[in-house]
Design a protein around this motif. Structure first.
Motif, PDB file in Angstrom:
ATOM      1  N   PRO A 290       0.703  -1.005   0.111  1.00  0.00           N
ATOM      2  CA  PRO A 290      -0.118  -0.063   0.196  1.00  0.00           C
ATOM      3  C   PRO A 290       0.765   1.308  -0.030  1.00  0.00           C
ATOM      4  N   SER A 291       0.291   2.429  -0.624  1.00  0.00           N
ATOM      5  CA  SER A 291       1.215   3.451  -1.048  1.00  0.00           C
ATOM      6  C   SER A 291       0.101   4.531  -1.095  1.00  0.00           C
ATOM      7  N   ALA A 292       0.509   5.649  -0.050  1.00  0.00           N
ATOM      8  CA  ALA A 292      -0.136   6.806  -0.122  1.00  0.00           C
ATOM      9  C   ALA A 292       0.184   7.777  -1.381  1.00  0.00           C
ATOM     10  N   THR A 293       1.347   7.561  -1.727  1.00  0.00           N
ATOM     11  CA  THR A 293       1.660   8.416  -3.006  1.00  0.00           C
ATOM     12  C   THR A 293       1.200   7.694  -4.177  1.00  0.00           C
ATOM     13  N   VAL A 294       1.291   6.508  -4.417  1.00  0.00           N
ATOM     14  CA  VAL A 294       0.704   5.789  -5.419  1.00  0.00           C
ATOM     15  C   VAL A 294      -0.702   6.055  -5.678  1.00  0.00           C
ATOM     16  N   ASN A 295      -1.481   6.127  -4.708  1.00  0.00           N
ATOM     17  CA  ASN A 295      -3.052   6.510  -4.609  1.00  0.00           C
ATOM     18  C   ASN A 295      -3.272   7.673  -5.143  1.00  0.00           C
ATOM     19  N   SER A 296      -2.253   8.522  -5.068  1.00  0.00           N
ATOM     20  CA  SER A 296      -2.673   9.623  -5.780  1.00  0.00           C
ATOM     21  C   SER A 296      -2.791   9.536  -7.305  1.00  0.00           C
ATOM     22  N   ASP A 297      -1.807   8.915  -7.923  1.00  0.00           N
ATOM     23  CA  ASP A 297      -2.292   8.410  -9.228  1.00  0.00           C
ATOM     24  C   ASP A 297      -3.259   7.395  -9.517  1.00  0.00           C
ATOM     25  N   ILE A 298      -3.658   6.517  -8.693  1.00  0.00           N
ATOM     26  CA  ILE A 298      -4.748   5.790  -8.879  1.00  0.00           C
ATOM     27  C   ILE A 298      -5.877   6.463  -9.105  1.00  0.00           C
ATOM     28  N   ARG A 299      -5.905   7.526  -8.010  1.00  0.00           N
ATOM     29  CA  ARG A 299      -7.230   8.616  -8.012  1.00  0.00           C
ATOM     30  C   ARG A 299      -7.170   9.044  -9.610  1.00  0.00           C
ATOM     31  N   ARG A 300      -5.955   9.709 -10.038  1.00  0.00           N
ATOM     32  CA  ARG A 300      -6.144  10.415 -11.442  1.00  0.00           C
ATOM     33  C   ARG A 300      -6.709   9.249 -12.264  1.00  0.00           C
ATOM     34  N   LEU A 301      -6.307   8.249 -12.065  1.00  0.00           N
ATOM     35  CA  LEU A 301      -6.826   7.373 -13.388  1.00  0.00           C
ATOM     36  C   LEU A 301      -8.177   6.861 -13.010  1.00  0.00           C
ATOM     37  N   ALA A 302      -8.548   6.769 -12.046  1.00  0.00           N
ATOM     38  CA  ALA A 302     -10.209   6.511 -11.756  1.00  0.00           C
ATOM     39  C   ALA A 302     -10.760   7.697 -12.217  1.00  0.00           C
ATOM     40  N   ARG A 303     -10.571   8.990 -12.216  1.00  0.00           N
ATOM     41  CA  ARG A 303     -11.004  10.011 -12.919  1.00  0.00           C
ATOM     42  C   ARG A 303     -10.925   9.895 -14.511  1.00  0.00           C
ATOM     43  N   GLU A 304      -9.767   9.604 -14.771  1.00  0.00           N
ATOM     44  CA  GLU A 304      -9.576   9.548 -16.413  1.00  0.00           C
ATOM     45  C   GLU A 304     -10.344   8.396 -16.893  1.00  0.00           C
ATOM     46  N   LEU A 305     -10.564   7.474 -16.354  1.00  0.00           N
ATOM     47  CA  LEU A 305     -11.500   6.310 -16.741  1.00  0.00           C
ATOM     48  C   LEU A 305     -13.027   6.585 -16.702  1.00  0.00           C
ATOM     49  N   SER A 306     -13.326   7.480 -15.932  1.00  0.00           N
ATOM     50  CA  SER A 306     -14.746   7.735 -15.700  1.00  0.00           C
ATOM     51  C   SER A 306     -15.421   8.379 -16.667  1.00  0.00           C
ATOM     52  N   ARG A 307     -14.504   8.990 -17.941  1.00  0.00           N
ATOM     53  CA  ARG A 307     -15.008   9.577 -18.918  1.00  0.00           C
ATOM     54  C   ARG A 307     -15.302   8.459 -20.067  1.00  0.00           C
ATOM     55  N   SER A 308     -14.942   7.256 -19.744  1.00  0.00           N
ATOM     56  CA  SER A 308     -15.477   5.890 -20.365  1.00  0.00           C
ATOM     57  C   SER A 308     -16.170   5.004 -19.807  1.00  0.00           C
ATOM     58  N   ARG A 309     -17.240   5.611 -19.174  1.00  0.00           N
ATOM     59  CA  ARG A 309     -18.190   4.709 -18.354  1.00  0.00           C
ATOM     60  C   ARG A 309     -18.880   3.384 -19.124  1.00  0.00           C
ATOM     61  N   SER A 310     -18.964   3.646 -20.574  1.00  0.00           N
ATOM     62  CA  SER A 310     -19.596   2.784 -21.377  1.00  0.00           C
ATOM     63  C   SER A 310     -18.502   1.491 -21.547  1.00  0.00           C
ATOM     64  N   SER A 311     -17.370   1.800 -21.414  1.00  0.00           N
ATOM     65  CA  SER A 311     -16.589   0.497 -21.655  1.00  0.00           C
ATOM     66  C   SER A 311     -16.547  -0.723 -20.893  1.00  0.00           C
ATOM     67  N   ARG A 312     -16.465  -1.835 -21.192  1.00  0.00           N
ATOM     68  CA  ARG A 312     -16.918  -2.892 -20.390  1.00  0.00           C
ATOM     69  C   ARG A 312     -15.604  -3.206 -19.517  1.00  0.00           C
ATOM     70  N   ALA A 313     -14.342  -2.732 -20.111  1.00  0.00           N
ATOM     71  CA  ALA A 313     -13.136  -3.015 -19.312  1.00  0.00           C
ATOM     72  C   ALA A 313     -13.221  -1.692 -17.942  1.00  0.00           C
ATOM     73  N   VAL A 314     -13.789  -0.844 -18.310  1.00  0.00           N
ATOM     74  CA  VAL A 314     -13.852   0.147 -17.191  1.00  0.00           C
ATOM     75  C   VAL A 314     -14.697  -0.509 -16.015  1.00  0.00           C
ATOM     76  N   SER A 315     -15.909  -0.948 -16.704  1.00  0.00           N
ATOM     77  CA  SER A 315     -16.871  -1.240 -15.641  1.00  0.00           C
ATOM     78  C   SER A 315     -16.112  -2.406 -14.634  1.00  0.00           C
ATOM     79  N   ASP A 316     -15.615  -3.465 -15.299  1.00  0.00           N
ATOM     80  CA  ASP A 316     -14.893  -4.331 -14.716  1.00  0.00           C
ATOM     81  C   ASP A 316     -13.940  -4.285 -13.787  1.00  0.00           C
ATOM     82  N   LEU A 317     -13.166  -3.102 -14.107  1.00  0.00           N
ATOM     83  CA  LEU A 317     -12.056  -2.467 -13.235  1.00  0.00           C
ATOM     84  C   LEU A 317     -12.722  -1.633 -12.040  1.00  0.00           C
ATOM     85  N   GLN A 318     -13.643  -1.228 -12.120  1.00  0.00           N
ATOM     86  CA  GLN A 318     -14.319  -0.449 -10.867  1.00  0.00           C
ATOM     87  C   GLN A 318     -14.274  -0.997  -9.374  1.00  0.00           C
ATOM     88  N   PRO A 319     -14.655  -2.207  -9.382  1.00  0.00           N
ATOM     89  CA  PRO A 319     -14.671  -2.740  -8.058  1.00  0.00           C
ATOM     90  C   PRO A 319     -13.402  -2.504  -7.408  1.00  0.00           C
TER      91      PRO A 319
END
Length: 414
Positions: free
Chosen positions: A374-403
């Motif tokens: 676990p890493s507080a610093t890496v989590n900052s990029d994971i949050r950015r990735l989640a925001r980036e992927l949220s623009r592609s909610r219709s993607s099956r890959a994104v939906s599968d990754l969300q949990p």
């Protein structure tokens, strides 16, 4: 007109000057046309990521980024005052903290200190190298108590050794303290991170090395960088680059300065700093040193990796993905912490390039490693990735990754 409201009209002006229709512009940026239209009309706010991409594509040299107000820093990433002295406590208390380690080593202090000094330092140096390796595959919270104890123990032992062996003991203790500070930052405790980094500098000065204090500036710059403070990052990094400072520290400082410039879209200054870092870190003095390495030991080309990181922040995700693809393949399989750190930045670059399914495939593998490191610093990029992927909610890959994303980003349960 406020800075925020000026962004949309300025973006539209630059887009029209470039001869681009809104459709062409949206395709180039991999952003929704309707969203960009609302941003230009001032109906939606522009994110820092969008501003970076617009800046890079339109050649605005940071002008558009300067019109975007950054979101507040993530909790636990802003710079905090240094904690009070952690090692300068009574000798009896220091030795009590490390009694178990001393018994295990079969050491006796006092008249025998001179005869055991060298074996003791050798043993602690071996432990230090082992703990750094362990840090690549272990929770920082699990390592911190041991690191704190070993740092205090070694600092206390130094006071009881003859002057000839005192300095090496203090210098090794300073390396323990510096690594303890990094693990504290990874655990999300910036107060402790800055405090232990300050202790590393104090121990080094006591051991005759006046330069580790300059590296403390680089570590502070890293804290401000993750807090989104580009100006503070650049200022601190520049203070650690005077000519009398060893090349390794100056090179790491130049690398950190480059990342600060990238945050505000200053590509020219970023490239200059990266070139300076390359020259310094490739110097013969750095490569031939037998001392414990300051900074990462599991990235074969830190400047190349930093270049890929910077290219994303400069709004050039495709170029960033190419560099990060190449460099991430060179990280040793056991270095889980570095694989996640740079791997999520790689995933982020692919997502920003419109390669959503590939980004999700990369992230899916990495998310499985996060419980181990676990890493507080890496989590900052994971949050950015989640925001980036949220623009592609219709993607099956994104939906599968969300949990899996949600599990990693959920508040830790102590």
């Amino acid at each position: 007109m406020s800075v925020h409201l000026r962004f949309g009209p300025e973006l539209r002006r630059l887009r029209l000057e470039a001869g681009l229709s809104l459709t062409e512009f949206s395709v180039a940026l991999t952003y929704d046309k309707g969203h960009l239209s609302k941003v230009e009309r001032g109906e939606r706010s522009a994110s820092p990521d969008l501003a970076r991409r617009c800046d890079a594509f339109l050649g605005a040299n940071g002008e558009l980024q300067s019109l975007v107000v950054r979101p507040e820093s993530d909790p636990g990433t802003a710079e905090s005052p240094a904690a009070p002295s952690l090692w300068a406590v009574g000798r009896r208390a220091v030795l009590a903290a490390g009694t178990g380690s001393l018994i295990d080593l079969g050491l006796k202090l006092g008249s025998q200190a001179s005869s055991v000094a060298d074996p003791l330092l050798t043993s602690f140096r071996t432990q230090f190298d082992q703990l750094r390796e362990l840090g690549q595959s272990t929770s920082p919270r699990a390592l911190l108590p041991l690191l704190e104890t070993q740092t205090r123990t070694l600092a206390g032992l130094a006071a009881d050794t003859p002057s000839a062996t005192r300095a090496p003991a203090l210098l090794l203790a300073s390396r323990f303290a510096e690594f303890t500070g990094w693990m504290a930052q990874e655990a999300g405790n910036n107060d402790a991170a800055l405090g232990w980094t300050g202790e590393a500098a104090e121990l080094a000065r006591a051991g005759g090395d006046p330069y580790l204090g300059s590296y403390a500036l680089v570590r502070r710059a890293l804290v401000t960088f993750y807090g989104g403070d580009a100006a503070g990052t650049v200022t601190l990094a520049r203070r650690a680059q005077s000519d009398e400072i060893p090349p390794r520290i100056r090179g790491l400082a130049a690398q950190q300065e480059a990342q600060g410039h990238a945050l505000v879209g200053d590509e020219r200054a970023c490239r200059r700093s990266l070139d300076r870092a390359r020259e310094l870190l490739d110097s013969k003095d750095v490569r031939s040193s037998a001392e414990p390495v300051i900074g990462t030991t599991h990235v074969s080309d830190p400047v190349a990796m930093a270049t890929g990181w910077c290219l994303h922040d400069l709004g050039r995700p495709k170029a960033a993905a190419e560099v990060l693809d190449r460099e991430c393949r060179r990280i040793p399989p056991h270095a889980l912490r570095n694989r996640t750190r740079y791997g999520f930045r790689r995933s982020l670059a692919h997502a920003a390039s419109g390669e959503v399914e590939h980004a999700c495939a990369i992230a899916g593998e990495l998310l499985g490693m996060m419980p181990a490191v676990p890493s507080a610093t890496v989590n900052s990029d994971i949050r950015r990735l989640a925001r980036e992927l949220s623009r592609s909610r219709s993607s099956r890959a994104v939906s599968d990754l969300q949990p899996a994303l949600a599990r990693v980003l959920a508040p830790a349960q102590d």
